[in-house]
Write an enzyme that holds these catalytic residues in place. Structure first.
Site, PDB file in Angstrom:
ATOM      1  N   SER A   1     -15.825 -40.016  61.325  1.00  0.00           N
ATOM      2  CA  SER A   1     -15.233 -39.701  62.914  1.00  0.00           C
ATOM      3  C   SER A   1     -14.005 -38.816  62.764  1.00  0.00           C
ATOM      4  O   SER A   1     -13.307 -39.097  61.938  1.00  0.00           O
ATOM      5  CB  SER A   1     -14.911 -41.142  63.643  1.00  0.00           C
ATOM      6  OG  SER A   1     -16.038 -41.688  64.076  1.00  0.00           O
TER       7      SER A   1
ATOM      8  N   GLY B   1     -16.133 -43.855  59.524  1.00  0.00           N
ATOM      9  CA  GLY B   1     -15.387 -43.296  58.739  1.00  0.00           C
ATOM     10  C   GLY B   1     -15.465 -41.868  58.747  1.00  0.00           C
ATOM     11  O   GLY B   1     -14.498 -40.941  58.018  1.00  0.00           O
TER      12      GLY B   1
ATOM     13  N   HIS C   1     -10.724 -41.838  69.981  1.00  0.00           N
ATOM     14  CA  HIS C   1     -11.233 -43.258  69.566  1.00  0.00           C
ATOM     15  C   HIS C   1     -10.572 -43.543  68.116  1.00  0.00           C
ATOM     16  O   HIS C   1     -10.537 -44.998  68.010  1.00  0.00           O
ATOM     17  CB  HIS C   1     -12.750 -43.333  69.803  1.00  0.00           C
ATOM     18  CG  HIS C   1     -13.308 -43.148  68.412  1.00  0.00           C
ATOM     19  ND1 HIS C   1     -14.264 -41.994  68.531  1.00  0.00           N
ATOM     20  CD2 HIS C   1     -13.530 -43.649  67.233  1.00  0.00           C
ATOM     21  CE1 HIS C   1     -14.768 -41.720  67.067  1.00  0.00           C
ATOM     22  NE2 HIS C   1     -14.493 -42.623  66.495  1.00  0.00           N
TER      23      HIS C   1
ATOM     24  N   ASP D   1     -13.108 -37.291  73.828  1.00  0.00           N
ATOM     25  CA  ASP D   1     -12.894 -37.955  72.535  1.00  0.00           C
ATOM     26  C   ASP D   1     -12.272 -36.837  71.547  1.00  0.00           C
ATOM     27  O   ASP D   1     -12.851 -36.179  70.801  1.00  0.00           O
ATOM     28  CB  ASP D   1     -14.079 -38.390  72.088  1.00  0.00           C
ATOM     29  CG  ASP D   1     -13.783 -39.475  70.891  1.00  0.00           C
ATOM     30  OD1 ASP D   1     -12.516 -39.808  70.823  1.00  0.00           O
ATOM     31  OD2 ASP D   1     -14.774 -39.666  70.058  1.00  0.00           O
TER      32      ASP D   1
END
Length: 321
Positions: A216, A214, A75, A122
């Protein structure tokens, strides 16, 4: 022709001597002791953690798998406008304002099954334009054990993301860390009906510890007992809100993607052999039990350079062809 071959063998062996999941700098000294409710990480505590940046601005985290590969989430690269040429990976530092090694990205590989609506699959890989150099501040993380350990001894997440959930500008320039505990999947499903089997949940008891914007792509790392090597179990993916007490964060379940990682890295010509990585510790133990300094196959790596230099000297003296 023999000497160049020996030098190449030496370089390969020294590179192979880097052990995944080990923090020799951090563990060798006395400890003091986006992350919501966290504390500043010590130097060398998370040597596999990297900052992914666009135009010198941190926007996601990642982890080092090998000298060529960075693991993160899909993502972060959902925008089709984001080009590899715009990206840099900063390694070997906790402080984003400090000068450190920055590497260009050559390829972004998102999982083809990534679904934005529920964040399934993801996961993404970044292929570096040039190989990074390992040292005490730059170390690859180990892939998770299979089958997954039933009870990890200790787990942590770290990041440079938002430290105050009500202030999106509260980005930390210093790497922050919080402890985590993996929670029961069935219980988490009651809170998040869109949860899939490719996800795991983690929180820390009743604390408001969490990851946020931030963070992720950063790793959830665990070990099996005190002083053991660290394994990446999950990748920071999503959650209901940052730091809401009792609400777990959602992570990509890395154990489900070992075959995908091996396939992608092989196709790109920079294969990552995760199976051999898992048994590297056993091989090292066998090597250390060898009594001879230079046996044919299993000599200790600390004796490699003297052996090769001796061989090269003999070659020069006797003018071997």
């Amino acid at each position: 022709m023999i000497l160049p071959f020996l030098l190449m063998l030496l370089a390969h062996t020294l590179e192979a001597s880097v052990e995944c999941g080990m923090r020799k700098l951090y563990d060798s000294r006395t400890q003091y002791s986006r992350i919501i409710g966290g504390q500043e990480a010590e130097v060398g505590e998370f040597p596999w953690q990297v900052s992914i940046q666009e135009s010198d601005h941190h926007f996601c985290s990642g982890s080092i798998l090998s000298k060529w590969w960075i693991l993160t989430v899909a993502h972060c690269f959902y925008s089709q406008e984001l080009s590899p040429i715009d990206l840099k990976v900063k390694v070997g530092t906790n402080d984003l304002t400090a000068s450190s090694m920055e590497l260009q990205v050559s390829t972004i590989i998102r999982h083809k099954g990534f679904k934005r609506f529920n964040m399934d699959n993801d996961i993404a890989l970044l292929l570096l334009a040039e190989p990074l150099t390992f040292d005490k501040l730059t170390v690859p993380i180990c892939m998770p054990l299979q089958p997954t350990s039933p009870s990890w001894h200790e787990c942590w997440v770290a990041g440079w993301g938002t430290t105050n959930p009500t202030d999106k500008e509260s980005i930390s320039m210093d790497l922050m860390k919080v402890p985590m505990r993996i929670t029961d999947w069935e219980e988490c499903l009651q809170i998040f009906p869109s949860l899939t089997t490719n996800m795991l949940c983690a929180l820390y008891d009743n604390k408001s510890y969490d990851a946020c914007q931030g963070d992720s792509g950063g790793p959830l790392v665990c070990n099996t007992h005190p002083g053991s090597r660290w394994y990446q179990v999950g990748i920071i993916s999503w959650g209901k809100s940052c730091g809401k007490k009792g609400s777990p964060g959602i992570y990509t379940e890395l154990a489900n993607y070992i075959l995908w990682i091996e396939k992608v890295t092989q196709i790109e010509g920079k294969p990552l052999d995760i199976r051999s990585q898992r048994i590297s510790g056993k091989k090292k133990a066998r090597r250390n039990n060898q009594s001879s300094k230079c046996p044919a196959l299993n000599f200790p790596q600390s004796w490699l350079l003297p052996c090769l230099l001796s061989f090269a000297l003999l070659r020069a003296l006797y003018n071997w062809e």
